[in-house]
Design a protein around this motif. Structure first.
Motif, mmCIF file in Angstrom:
data_model
loop_
_atom_site.group_PDB
_atom_site.id
_atom_site.type_symbol
_atom_site.label_atom_id
_atom_site.label_comp_id
_atom_site.label_asym_id
_atom_site.label_seq_id
_atom_site.Cartn_x
_atom_site.Cartn_y
_atom_site.Cartn_z
ATOM 1 N N ASN A 41 0.823 -1.205 0.000
ATOM 2 C CA ASN A 41 0.000 0.000 0.000
ATOM 3 C C ASN A 41 0.862 1.261 0.000
ATOM 4 O OD1 ASN A 41 -2.375 -1.408 -0.064
ATOM 5 N ND2 ASN A 41 -2.694 -1.334 2.152
ATOM 6 N N ALA A 42 1.933 1.271 0.755
ATOM 7 C CA ALA A 42 2.833 2.420 0.779
ATOM 8 C C ALA A 42 3.482 2.617 -0.588
ATOM 9 C CB ALA A 42 3.896 2.225 1.849
ATOM 10 N N THR B 44 0.855 4.050 -2.934
ATOM 11 C CA THR B 44 0.564 5.433 -2.584
ATOM 12 C C THR B 44 1.678 6.367 -3.049
ATOM 13 O OG1 THR B 44 -0.671 4.672 -0.662
ATOM 14 C CG2 THR B 44 0.002 6.973 -0.677
ATOM 15 N N LEU B 45 2.928 5.948 -2.872
ATOM 16 C CA LEU B 45 4.048 6.791 -3.270
ATOM 17 C C LEU B 45 4.207 6.858 -4.793
ATOM 18 C CD1 LEU B 45 6.710 5.810 -0.610
ATOM 19 C CD2 LEU B 45 5.382 7.936 -0.749
ATOM 20 N N ARG C 248 1.907 7.299 -6.950
ATOM 21 C CA ARG C 248 0.917 8.221 -7.542
ATOM 22 C C ARG C 248 1.415 9.604 -7.634
ATOM 23 N NH1 ARG C 248 -5.006 6.448 -5.488
ATOM 24 N NH2 ARG C 248 -4.868 4.349 -6.254
#
Length: 69
Positions: free
Chosen positions: A62-63, A66-67, A69
């Protein structure tokens, strides 16, 4: 002469009953389910380790998403 009063442990009998019942339940579980299917502390600990690793992998993924994007 009177004898000295000795304290009576009123929790000894219930502890013995619970211990015997737990042993009986464990033995019946082993005979009904099979020894390999009875949960043990070791199996529970390993399942917890695996679950922690899976959660860490999901957090990391998930990290990363997220990064990106």
């Amino acid at each position: 002469m009177s004898s000295p009063s000795t304290p009576v442990d009123i929790s000894a009998a219930p502890r013995a009953v619970v211990s015997t019942a737990a042993e009986l339940i464990y033995r019946v579980g082993r005979s009904v389910l099979g020894a390999d299917k009875v949960p043990t502390a070791k199996a529970n600990a390993w399942a917890a380790v695996c679950a922690d690793q899976e959660r860490a992998r999901i957090r990391e993924e998930n990290a990363r998403i997220t990064l990106a994007r």
